[in-house]
Design an enzyme around this catalytic site. Structure first.
Site, mmCIF file in Angstrom:
data_model
loop_
_atom_site.group_PDB
_atom_site.id
_atom_site.type_symbol
_atom_site.label_atom_id
_atom_site.label_comp_id
_atom_site.label_asym_id
_atom_site.label_seq_id
_atom_site.Cartn_x
_atom_site.Cartn_y
_atom_site.Cartn_z
ATOM 1 N N LYS A 176 1.321 -1.502 -0.552
ATOM 2 C CA LYS A 176 0.300 -0.171 0.185
ATOM 3 C C LYS A 176 1.001 1.126 -0.530
ATOM 4 C CE LYS A 176 -1.934 -1.317 4.002
ATOM 5 N NZ LYS A 176 -0.900 -1.811 3.981
ATOM 6 N N ARG A 178 11.767 -4.296 5.654
ATOM 7 C CA ARG A 178 11.519 -3.610 5.465
ATOM 8 C C ARG A 178 12.583 -2.517 5.513
ATOM 9 N NH1 ARG A 178 5.380 -1.498 5.289
ATOM 10 N NH2 ARG A 178 5.974 -2.960 7.536
ATOM 11 N N ARG A 235 10.844 0.237 10.917
ATOM 12 C CA ARG A 235 9.635 0.154 12.436
ATOM 13 C C ARG A 235 9.809 -1.084 13.422
ATOM 14 N NH1 ARG A 235 4.180 0.443 7.963
ATOM 15 N NH2 ARG A 235 3.494 -0.321 9.849
HETATM 16 P P1 AP5 Z 1 4.805 -1.268 1.920
HETATM 17 O O1 AP5 Z 1 4.362 -0.468 0.853
HETATM 18 O O2 AP5 Z 1 5.367 -0.313 3.258
HETATM 19 O O3 AP5 Z 1 3.265 -2.430 2.342
HETATM 20 P P2 AP5 Z 1 1.789 -1.718 3.531
HETATM 21 O O4 AP5 Z 1 1.090 -2.532 2.109
HETATM 22 O O5 AP5 Z 1 2.060 -0.147 3.633
HETATM 23 O O6 AP5 Z 1 2.683 -2.183 4.886
HETATM 24 P P3 AP5 Z 1 2.332 -2.047 5.813
HETATM 25 O O7 AP5 Z 1 3.469 -2.945 6.825
HETATM 26 O O8 AP5 Z 1 2.413 -0.414 6.300
HETATM 27 O O9 AP5 Z 1 0.974 -1.792 6.343
HETATM 28 P P4 AP5 Z 1 -0.081 -1.979 7.470
HETATM 29 O O10 AP5 Z 1 -0.891 -1.768 7.292
HETATM 30 O O11 AP5 Z 1 0.414 -3.192 8.921
HETATM 31 O O12 AP5 Z 1 0.430 -0.576 8.807
HETATM 32 P P5 AP5 Z 1 0.348 0.721 8.640
HETATM 33 O O13 AP5 Z 1 1.282 1.581 8.889
HETATM 34 O O14 AP5 Z 1 -0.772 0.644 7.562
HETATM 35 O O15 AP5 Z 1 5.994 -2.486 2.017
HETATM 36 C C1 AP5 Z 1 6.383 -3.417 2.954
HETATM 37 C C2 AP5 Z 1 7.460 -4.475 1.703
HETATM 38 O O16 AP5 Z 1 6.923 -4.278 0.780
HETATM 39 C C3 AP5 Z 1 8.759 -2.818 1.481
HETATM 40 O O17 AP5 Z 1 9.984 -3.260 2.465
HETATM 41 C C4 AP5 Z 1 8.080 -2.937 0.059
HETATM 42 O O18 AP5 Z 1 9.834 -2.365 -0.168
HETATM 43 C C5 AP5 Z 1 8.115 -3.776 0.348
HETATM 44 N N1 AP5 Z 1 7.595 -4.175 -1.948
HETATM 45 C C6 AP5 Z 1 5.930 -3.897 -1.501
HETATM 46 N N2 AP5 Z 1 5.820 -3.771 -3.148
HETATM 47 C C7 AP5 Z 1 6.854 -5.285 -3.650
HETATM 48 C C8 AP5 Z 1 6.641 -5.860 -4.689
HETATM 49 N N3 AP5 Z 1 5.865 -6.146 -5.350
HETATM 50 N N4 AP5 Z 1 7.774 -7.313 -4.689
HETATM 51 C C9 AP5 Z 1 8.416 -7.329 -3.898
HETATM 52 N N5 AP5 Z 1 8.495 -6.147 -2.793
HETATM 53 C C10 AP5 Z 1 7.038 -5.717 -2.284
HETATM 54 O O19 AP5 Z 1 -0.518 0.397 10.146
HETATM 55 C C11 AP5 Z 1 0.173 0.682 11.266
HETATM 56 C C12 AP5 Z 1 -0.183 0.561 12.975
HETATM 57 O O20 AP5 Z 1 -1.043 1.694 13.324
HETATM 58 C C13 AP5 Z 1 -1.570 -0.635 12.834
HETATM 59 O O21 AP5 Z 1 -1.143 -1.917 12.742
HETATM 60 C C14 AP5 Z 1 -2.369 -0.664 13.469
HETATM 61 O O22 AP5 Z 1 -2.239 -0.920 14.716
HETATM 62 C C15 AP5 Z 1 -2.417 0.910 13.426
HETATM 63 N N6 AP5 Z 1 -3.402 1.649 12.444
HETATM 64 C C16 AP5 Z 1 -3.667 2.341 10.973
HETATM 65 N N7 AP5 Z 1 -4.182 2.918 10.540
HETATM 66 C C17 AP5 Z 1 -5.159 1.476 11.694
HETATM 67 C C18 AP5 Z 1 -6.741 2.172 11.428
HETATM 68 N N8 AP5 Z 1 -7.511 2.340 10.384
HETATM 69 N N9 AP5 Z 1 -7.464 1.614 12.948
HETATM 70 C C19 AP5 Z 1 -6.411 1.149 14.092
HETATM 71 N N10 AP5 Z 1 -5.336 1.022 13.801
HETATM 72 C C20 AP5 Z 1 -4.570 1.495 12.657
HETATM 73 MG MG MG Z 2 2.262 1.541 4.675
#
Ligand code: AP5
Ligand code: MG
Length: 216
Positions: free
Chosen positions: A13, A128, A162
């Site tokens: 994402k 990552r 992270r």
């Molecule tokens: P990346 O693009 O960073 O993946 P992502 O989908 O953004 O993953 P996140 O870990 O950020 O998602 P998340 O939902 O767990 O975390 P968030 O910060 O939103 O890619 C990941 C890796 O893969 C990178 O190294 C990249 O280079 C690699 N990659 C990408 N595409 C690739 C490909 N095609 N091939 C190979 N490699 C690839 O949320 C964190 C925390 O915040 C949650 O756990 C929760 O505690 C809280 N939170 C956030 N939003 C909410 C909400 N709405 N409600 C309640 N709590 C929330």
């Molecule tokens: Mg993300």
């Protein structure tokens, strides 16, 4: 265009939202990034828990916290193209978003579901790292900087991992995703705005599927 990115941790994402910001004039509202900018804030006074404690454990924040963050962000954002990265993640959040966009006279045009098996996510999460200066996302297995230790985009030399990118938190994050977020696939499929893309393929292929889903 108003777009929601839906998918498990590590599905890509953030990586694809970087692309839309730089190439298609999207403004991104990422709840994860907004929460990480406020790690010390206490959100569960009874248990004395901060945002940092909850994110670190891999649990979701309470709905009222994320909904109020989104309300605040939307009131300050008049962009034509908005991308929600990581919101909504529960049915309660999705219903709140529907009300907010309706009240603003807008609509969610597309929900992009990044489909990928859990087994492929581990290396994405544990590998990552990110440039501290510009936020460019890398991966020690799949996308290294061209010059060792120097960001391709801004030349920065400081990188960060992270705190929730470890196996224990990831297990909980996946459990939260399957238990609370996955049902949104059905929710948005019923409203006819869901597009499913294969998030297990290469960066380039995921990107072309995304562009096809948005503009095809
Ligand atoms: P990346 O693009 O960073 O993946 P992502 O989908 O953004 O993953 P996140 O870990 O950020 O998602 P998340 O939902 O767990 O975390 P968030 O910060 O939103 O890619 C990941 C890796 O893969 C990178 O190294 C990249 O280079 C690699 N990659 C990408 N595409 C690739 C490909 N095609 N091939 C190979 N490699 C690839 O949320 C964190 C925390 O915040 C949650 O756990 C929760 O505690 C809280 N939170 C956030 N939003 C909410 C909400 N709405 N409600 C309640 N709590 C929330
Ligand atoms: Mg993300």
């Amino acid at each position: 265009m108003w777009v929601v990115f839906l998918g498990p941790p590590g599905c890509g994402k953030g990586t694809q939202s970087e692309y839309l910001v730089h190439n298609h004039r999207f403004s991104v509202i990422s709840t994860g990034d907004l929460l990480r900018a406020n790690l010390g804030r206490v959100v569960d006074a009874a248990a004395g828990k901060t945002i940092n404690d909850i994110i670190g454990s891999g649990s979701l924040l309470p709905d009222e916290v994320t909904i109020s963050i989104i309300k605040e962000e939307l009131s300050a954002n008049d962009s034509e193209n908005i991308l929600f990265d990581g919101f909504p993640r529960t049915i309660v959040q999705a219903e709140a978003l529907s009300v907010m966009v309706h009240d603003l006279g807008k609509k969610i045009d597309k929900v992009i579901y990044f489909e990928i098996d859990d087994g492929l996510i581990v290396k994405r999460i544990t590998g990552r790292y990110k440039c501290v200066r510009c936020g460019k996302i890398y991966n020690k297995f799949f996308l290294q900087t061209r010059v060792d230790g120097v960001c391709d985009v801004c030349g920065g030399t400081d990188f960060e991992y992270r705190t929730d990118d470890n196996l224990e938190s990831l297990t909980k994050r996946l459990k939260e995703y399957h238990g609370k977020t996955q049902s949104l696939i059905d929710f948005y499929s019923k409203s006819g705005i869901l597009a499913v893309i294969d998030a297990a393929s290469s960066f380039k292929d995921v990107n072309s599927s995304l562009l096809g889903a948005l503009y095809g």
